[in-house]
Design a protein around this motif. Structure first.
Motif, PDB file in Angstrom:
ATOM      1  N   THR A 151      13.668  -2.673   7.684  1.00 16.52           N
ATOM      2  CA  THR A 151      12.624  -2.289   6.754  1.00 16.52           C
ATOM      3  C   THR A 151      12.057  -0.994   7.314  1.00 16.52           C
ATOM      4  N   ALA A 152      12.332   0.101   6.611  1.00 12.15           N
ATOM      5  CA  ALA A 152      11.998   1.416   7.153  1.00 12.15           C
ATOM      6  C   ALA A 152      10.855   2.029   6.363  1.00 12.15           C
ATOM      7  N   ASP A 153       9.889   2.558   7.073  1.00  7.15           N
ATOM      8  CA  ASP A 153       8.783   3.278   6.443  1.00  7.15           C
ATOM      9  C   ASP A 153       9.021   4.762   6.690  1.00  7.15           C
ATOM     10  N   THR A 154       9.570   5.440   5.693  1.00  4.40           N
ATOM     11  CA  THR A 154       9.919   6.848   5.913  1.00  4.40           C
ATOM     12  C   THR A 154       8.675   7.723   5.937  1.00  4.40           C
ATOM     13  N   ASP A 155       7.578   7.187   5.443  1.00  6.59           N
ATOM     14  CA  ASP A 155       6.335   7.959   5.446  1.00  6.59           C
ATOM     15  C   ASP A 155       5.716   7.959   6.845  1.00  6.59           C
ATOM     16  N   ALA A 168       0.799  -1.221   0.000  1.00  6.51           N
ATOM     17  CA  ALA A 168       0.000   0.000   0.000  1.00  6.51           C
ATOM     18  C   ALA A 168       0.834   1.275   0.000  1.00  6.51           C
ATOM     19  N   ASN A 169       2.123   1.142   0.130  1.00  5.66           N
ATOM     20  CA  ASN A 169       2.911   2.322   0.459  1.00  5.66           C
ATOM     21  C   ASN A 169       4.266   2.266  -0.257  1.00  5.66           C
ATOM     22  N   GLY A 170       4.575   3.313  -0.939  1.00  2.53           N
ATOM     23  CA  GLY A 170       5.814   3.326  -1.696  1.00  2.53           C
ATOM     24  C   GLY A 170       7.026   3.804  -0.929  1.00  2.53           C
ATOM     25  N   HIS A 171       6.825   4.187   0.319  1.00  4.86           N
ATOM     26  CA  HIS A 171       7.944   4.794   1.050  1.00  4.86           C
ATOM     27  C   HIS A 171       8.685   3.794   1.918  1.00  4.86           C
ATOM     28  N   ILE A 172       8.496   2.526   1.613  1.00  5.28           N
ATOM     29  CA  ILE A 172       9.139   1.537   2.464  1.00  5.28           C
ATOM     30  C   ILE A 172      10.442   1.056   1.840  1.00  5.28           C
ATOM     31  N   LYS A 173      11.483   1.131   2.640  1.00  5.00           N
ATOM     32  CA  LYS A 173      12.805   0.758   2.131  1.00  5.00           C
ATOM     33  C   LYS A 173      13.321  -0.457   2.874  1.00  5.00           C
ATOM     34  N   ASP A 174      13.914  -1.331   2.125  1.00  3.78           N
ATOM     35  CA  ASP A 174      14.544  -2.499   2.693  1.00  3.78           C
ATOM     36  C   ASP A 174      16.054  -2.257   2.617  1.00  3.78           C
ATOM     37  N   LEU A 175      16.666  -2.039   3.717  1.00  2.00           N
ATOM     38  CA  LEU A 175      18.058  -1.591   3.692  1.00  2.00           C
ATOM     39  C   LEU A 175      18.905  -2.405   4.652  1.00  2.00           C
ATOM     40  N   PRO A 210      11.073   5.332  16.721  1.00  3.15           N
ATOM     41  CA  PRO A 210      10.490   6.191  15.691  1.00  3.15           C
ATOM     42  C   PRO A 210      11.584   6.839  14.849  1.00  3.15           C
ATOM     43  N   ILE A 211      11.293   7.106  13.605  1.00  3.59           N
ATOM     44  CA  ILE A 211      12.264   7.836  12.774  1.00  3.59           C
ATOM     45  C   ILE A 211      11.994   9.320  12.979  1.00  3.59           C
ATOM     46  N   ILE A 212      12.852   9.955  13.730  1.00  6.39           N
ATOM     47  CA  ILE A 212      12.610  11.355  14.091  1.00  6.39           C
ATOM     48  C   ILE A 212      13.350  12.301  13.158  1.00  6.39           C
ATOM     49  N   GLU A 213      14.436  11.853  12.591  1.00  2.00           N
ATOM     50  CA  GLU A 213      15.175  12.732  11.670  1.00  2.00           C
ATOM     51  C   GLU A 213      14.265  13.128  10.494  1.00  2.00           C
ATOM     52  N   ASP A 214      14.609  14.215   9.858  1.00  2.00           N
ATOM     53  CA  ASP A 214      13.793  14.732   8.763  1.00  2.00           C
ATOM     54  C   ASP A 214      13.981  13.857   7.525  1.00  2.00           C
ATOM     55  N   VAL A 215      12.897  13.164   7.128  1.00  2.00           N
ATOM     56  CA  VAL A 215      12.994  12.292   5.957  1.00  2.00           C
ATOM     57  C   VAL A 215      12.027  12.750   4.863  1.00  2.00           C
ATOM     58  N   SER A 216      11.728  14.050   4.871  1.00  2.00           N
ATOM     59  CA  SER A 216      10.847  14.540   3.814  1.00  2.00           C
ATOM     60  C   SER A 216      11.491  14.296   2.449  1.00  2.00           C
ATOM     61  N   ASP A 217      12.818  14.337   2.414  1.00  2.00           N
ATOM     62  CA  ASP A 217      13.533  13.877   1.224  1.00  2.00           C
ATOM     63  C   ASP A 217      14.127  12.506   1.563  1.00  2.00           C
ATOM     64  N   PRO A 218      13.507  11.431   1.037  1.00  2.00           N
ATOM     65  CA  PRO A 218      13.954  10.092   1.454  1.00  2.00           C
ATOM     66  C   PRO A 218      15.438   9.835   1.184  1.00  2.00           C
TER      67      PRO A 218
END
Lengths: 633, 450
Positions: A76-80, A52-59, A581-589
């Motif tokens: 597996t990070a959901d930056t959204d 459902a979500n394109g902002h998920i990264k497998d890193l 929680p991902i607190i850093e600014d990830v508006s730009d993934p």
């Protein structure tokens, strides 16, 4: 009644028995812990979100630097939604020390197993000595135990600042704050440090600049103080890491008045520094919690801790398993298990019989046995207990559903526990059993310390058990543990002076010739309970016909870096990352650095060299290992 | 694998490094750092960049910058720890260029760098590609494990980082061994630190399951760096931090044109550090000479009979100490277990047991010592007396009777000894003694010559 999962109950004299009528009581499908989320449910949830979500990264972060040894963390990070949905910790190094020890003379275990870890420089040598002397029935003289306490307290004096300033510290430094959390910088510049009068940094920005790698004042001072403490260690041990003086039944240190005086003169410099260290690591959480309360959840885990205690009472310790509950509870740091914030036991036998290690997700072959059904006192132990296990290394392909790490999965009562030097503070504070001291006391929920005067005056401080264990509280706890250990060093030094006054300067129970004659030919089992800069350390030993037939090391980072267990419960690193929680600014993934995960992982002070290990049941297996592991001959 | 471990170098047509590279095949894909973003780089800069402003160009030498790649094989990180303890020079002072003649050192060390993950290994990738901006040295801590065996089983023993080197360009863990094999050909120097990397050490001990070996064993006898140097070895378990730091500094001072050529012995050890046995500078060596030996752990005498191998071990810890010249095994009471030696550990076990070979030499030194000790005691008694006390026939110390007045026989002996001592110093040459006043009391020597 401390066991919830294992079917173990106690009679009125405190002896453990298995609850009757349960076939295969230790089978993983029989005794199961309460699991909030199974692995399948977790995977399903992630797959749903990915769809459902394109902002998920497998890193995969490989390697994680500024830790000791080799660790990789897959997320597996959901930056959204700003969350880590999944995490896998991978220990990426295997060396086989226990395999090398198979069939050797028990006297070799100290020097060989010491090489398991050069970061925890002396702790393995000591744990091995405890295991050997317990198996052989050798009780060190009081001065021997006191010198060990001094050595190991001084070692913490190196270990804790090394982590706080060289490894973890840069994550809170100016260069990283400005890059990864620029939104915090204006606040850092204006935020006045509550402890500025102690550490000398007016604002958080000043403090952060002092934490800068290599150039910062606190970084450099931390490195210098690790050297000072290492000097204290080598006065007693000759060498650090890998002390040259630990012998079964004591130490081989040539102790003169000069040795004690030189130790004293260095220890005296440390208490002023400890005051500054506490001030720094009290101010850092204060700043972050105030800046964003979500920082309370960076690295959060429930209050599940375990520790076998540390630093013995020289008059109580007798190296026997029979009396271990009595001498264990007299340690400066009390042994114990805390689950869900509740102290369940302070008995070493309970800690031992609840202990199991699983290899479902590790590069080893399964080999649990029922060779021993009880410990030496008749308390039941599991087929997965270290004395019963013959784990065989088997390198293979990485598979998150199957095997993905060289660490194995230790559990107590099949529950996920965490080890840390701060766990010592927690258990000791809650148990209120610590020996009487003019410098330290336990209140049930806190530890009170009197910092003796140095150039600055005497000061009283208090460490409160945190409501929520997270990355910041681990680091704060580590700073207070530095003080704790240095006060143990002081108490032990005073005891050494006292023994010297009384002429009790003997440091070892046996001389080398007697030691050789004392090696038993019958089968013996033992465990050395000790600690490291990261908490828990045990060496389980089985010997027969004068040779080592099973040797197993369990380190704190094995516990913390453990992968999923047979019930899908993630290990402490994994769980803590998933709670972060991902607190850093990830508006730009593309700008996602994963600093919140890194702060989480580093707060455990990972020490991977000694995390991975293998152990075998008898000399035969060494050949098996060669055959199975390489497939080349 | 037993076979792989026991072949002599002569029997191999390829070095283990060549064998591994052949097994793994060539690589041609590298990370796409664009798509990687800042993942693992919280400072958004590498340690190298953060320090670039800190080090200023020096007055000496042609070298401006050197990369140093630190890899850990089968390692306990004890060498890293030892190096952070070094002070002559210290790690931080070298990295910050605090010494004249030290070029800028870009250290890539997993325990120290700020960046993690693929970014951390970017420079190593560039080095493999031959695109690094400066010469590089590779430092290995820990032994090399037989990754061919693990690779054939689909895994690894020791990995550091992932590279897109899988068959279809997918990421796969890269072993430290593979990095070493790929970096060695273009390195300016390959330096092994610690006994594991130099000789094999504990991971390579009898019964090990990993086929561990030393860097020299891995790269082979014919290996030369681009500067023509074989593998340099700084052993010790752990090594003394200063032995390593000083060796690095000495090589750099030479390359910068002002230091002498550092000498290495037949095993590639810094000859000025490992040329002597540790016994020759041992603080307890004189006990050996006098034939007095420790019997119990903790005794202050020579430790040979409680398991010390010092007389046959190349090491300098008794003179250099472990850290800041403090410590040192025998200085503190620890018997030498030979941790700097290629034979460690298997040729020194079981520990805490007297080396059998010491029987002949300790018997000899006991015999000689039984003669020397009383004579020395005799002279020592005399030297513990001021000449004034000799003349007065009494010592003014109220502490004890231990230094009692010499017997008449001893007194005659001391007078005779003094005669011998002064046989060539009769005072008869007519020196012009000036400034001496007649009324000055005749103090000092019991037999004043002037």
């Amino acid at each position: 009644m401390c066991f919830k999962t294992l079917p173990v109950e106690f009679d009125e004299r405190g002896n453990a028995t298995l609850r009757g009528g349960i076939p295969n009581p230790y089978d993983v499908t029989v005794a199961k812990p309460d699991v909030a989320l199974t692995e399948d449910q977790r995977r399903e949830r992630i797959e749903r979100l990915v769809a459902a979500n394109g902002h998920i990264k497998d890193l995969n972060m490989d390697p994680v630097t500024r830790i000791a040894g080799a660790l990789a963390v897959h997320v597996t990070a959901d930056t959204d939604k700003q969350a880590y949905l999944d995490a896998h910790a991978q220990a990426t190094l295997f060396r086989g020390y226990e395999v090398i020890l198979m069939g050797r003379d028990p006297r070799d275990a100290i020097f060989v197993s010491s090489r398991a870890c050069g970061v925890c420089g002396g702790v393995h040598a000591h744990a091995a000595a405890y295991a050997i002397e317990s198996a052989m029935g050798i009780c060190p003289p009081p001065m021997g135990t006191v010198v060990r306490n001094m050595t190991e307290a001084a070692e913490m004096g190196y270990d804790n600042p090394l982590h706080l300033y060289l490894l973890a510290g840069p994550d809170y430094s100016e260069v990283i704050l400005k890059a990864s959390n620029p939104e915090l910088w204006p606040k850092a510049e204006s935020w006045r440090c509550p402890n500025a009068d102690v550490h000398g940094y007016t604002t958080m920005a000043d403090l952060a600049a002092a934490l800068n790698p290599l150039t910062g004042q606190l970084y450099r001072e931390g490195l210098e103080f690790t050297r000072l403490s290492r000097e204290m260690v080598v006065l007693l041990t000759g060498k650090y890491p890998h002390p040259e003086n630990v012998v079964p039944g004591g130490v081989s240190t040539t102790l003169t008045l000069q040795t004690l005086n030189e130790f004293h003169s260095r220890l005296g410099k440390i208490f002023d520094y400890a005051q500054r260290m506490l001030a720094v690591w009290d101010d850092i959480p204060a700043f972050f919690y105030e800046a964003d309360e979500r920082y309370q959840f960076v690295g959060y885990r429930p209050t599940n801790h375990i520790d076998p205690g540390y630093w013995d009472d020289p008059y109580a310790y007798d190296a026997t398993y029979e009396n271990c509950n009595a001498w264990g509870e007299k340690r400066w740091s009390t042994p114990g298990v805390v689950i869900g914030g509740e102290l369940l036991t302070t008995r070493l036998t309970d800690i031992n019989i609840g202990w199991e290690e699983f290899v479902e997700h590790s590069y080893y072959e399964e080999s649990a046995t029922t060779r021993y059904e009880t410990d030496m006192l008749g308390n039941p132990i599991s087929p997965y207990h270290p004395w019963n296990k013959r784990t065989l290394p088997k390198p293979g392909a990485r598979d998150w559903k199957d095997k993905y790490t060289w660490a194995c999965t230790p559990r107590w009562d099949r529950q996920v526990v965490e080890a840390g030097c701060y766990s010592r503070l927690l258990v000791t504070a809650m148990a209120q059993k610590m020996p009487e001291s003019q410098f330290m006391s336990a209140t049930g929920s806190s530890m009170r310390f009197v910092i003796p005067k140095g150039e600055s005056g005497e000061r009283e401080v208090e460490w409160h058990a945190p409501v929520r264990w997270n990355a910041f509280e681990r680091n704060r706890g580590r700073a207070y543990h530095y003080l704790f250990s240095q006060l143990v060093a002081l108490e032990s030094l005073l005891e050494a002076y006292k023994l010297m006054k009384q002429g009790e300067t003997r440091v070892a129970a046996l001389n080398p010739k007697e030691l050789e004659r004392a090696i038993p030919m019958d089968e013996r089992r033992s465990v050395g309970w000790w600690g490291a800069g990261r908490g828990w350390l045990t060496h389980h030993l089985v010997m027969d016909k004068g040779k080592i037939t099973n040797y197993q090391i369990c380190t704190p980072s094995t516990i913390n870096a453990s992968p999923r267990d047979p019930w899908g419960q993630p290990g402490p690193y994994e769980e803590a990352v998933m709670n972060t929680p991902i607190i850093e600014d990830v508006s730009d993934p593309a700008r996602f650095t994963s600093i919140d995960m890194l702060r989480t992982i580093r707060s455990f002070d990972p020490c991977m060299p000694c995390t991975t290990h293998a152990y075998t049941g008898d000399g035969e297996v060494v050949r098996d290992v060669n055959t199975c592991s390489c497939g080349a001959d | 694998m037993a076979d792989r471990q026991t072949r002599t170098p002569r029997q191999q047509d390829r070095t283990p490094a060549e064998e591994l590279l052949e097994e793994l095949g060539p690589v041609d894909r590298y990370h796409d750092y664009e798509s990687l973003g800042d993942f693992g780089m919280p400072a958004r800069a590498m340690t190298d960049d953060l320090l670039s402003g800190m080090t200023r160009p020096g007055r000496f030498g042609p070298l401006e910058k050197v990369h140093a790649f630190w890899f850990a094989g089968a390692s306990c990180d004890g060498c890293s720890v030892a190096v952070t303890g070094g002070t002559t020079p210290s790690l931080e002072s070298m990295l910050l260029g605090a010494h004249p003649g030290i070029p800028r050192i870009a250290l890539h060390h997993p325990v120290l760098n700020v960046e993690s993950g693929a970014h951390y290994l970017r420079a190593a990738e560039q080095a493999v590609l031959g695109e690094l901006d400066a010469p590089y040295v590779v430092i290995l801590e820990g032994s090399i494990m037989d990754e061919v065996a693990a690779w054939r089983a689909g895994g690894y023993w020791s990995a550091q980082g992932e590279e897109p080197w899988g068959p279809d360009g997918e990421l796969r863990p890269v072993s430290a061994t593979e990095w070493i094999a790929r970096l060695a050909p273009k390195a300016a120097a390959m330096i092994a630190i610690g006994t594991c990397a130099t000789w094999g050490g504990v991971p390579a001990a009898e019964g090990n399951p990993t086929g561990a070996m030393s860097l020299m064993d891995f790269l082979g006898k014919d290996y030369r760096s681009v500067l023509g140097v074989p593998v340099v070895n700084v052993p010790g378990c752990p090594p003394i931090g200063d032995n390593f730091n000083e060796t690095v500094a000495a090589v750099l001072y030479f390359l910068q044109g002002f230091g002498p050529l550092p000498e290495f012995d037949e095993l590639g050890r810094p000859a000025w550090l490992f040329g002597e046995t540790v016994h020759r500078r041992c603080v307890r060596g004189a006990y050996y000479e006098e034939g007095v030996f420790a019997e119990e752990f903790g005794d202050p005498e020579c430790l040979v009979e409680i398991g010390c191998w010092g007389p046959v071990v190349n090491c300098n810890i008794t003179s250099r100490g472990m850290i800041n010249h403090v410590g040192g095994c025998m200085n503190a009471g620890g018997a030498c277990i030979g941790c700097t030696m290629p034979g460690f550990p298997d040729k020194f076990t079981p520990f805490y047991k007297r080396p059998p070979g010491s029987l002949a030499s300790t018997t000899a030194s006991r015999m000689v010592g039984s003669l020397i000790r009383p004579l020395r005691k005799f002279s020592n008694n005399n030297l513990n007396r001021e000449v004034r006390w000799d003349r007065q026939g009494a010592s003014p110390s109220a502490f004890s009777r231990e230094k009692s007045e010499p017997s008449a026989l001893a007194d005659v002996g001391h007078r005779f000894y003094d005669k011998v001592r002064r046989a060539n110093d009769t005072g008869r040459n007519d020196a012009d003694v000036w400034g001496k006043r007649d009324e000055a009391p005749a103090g000092g020597s019991p037999n004043p010559r002037v």
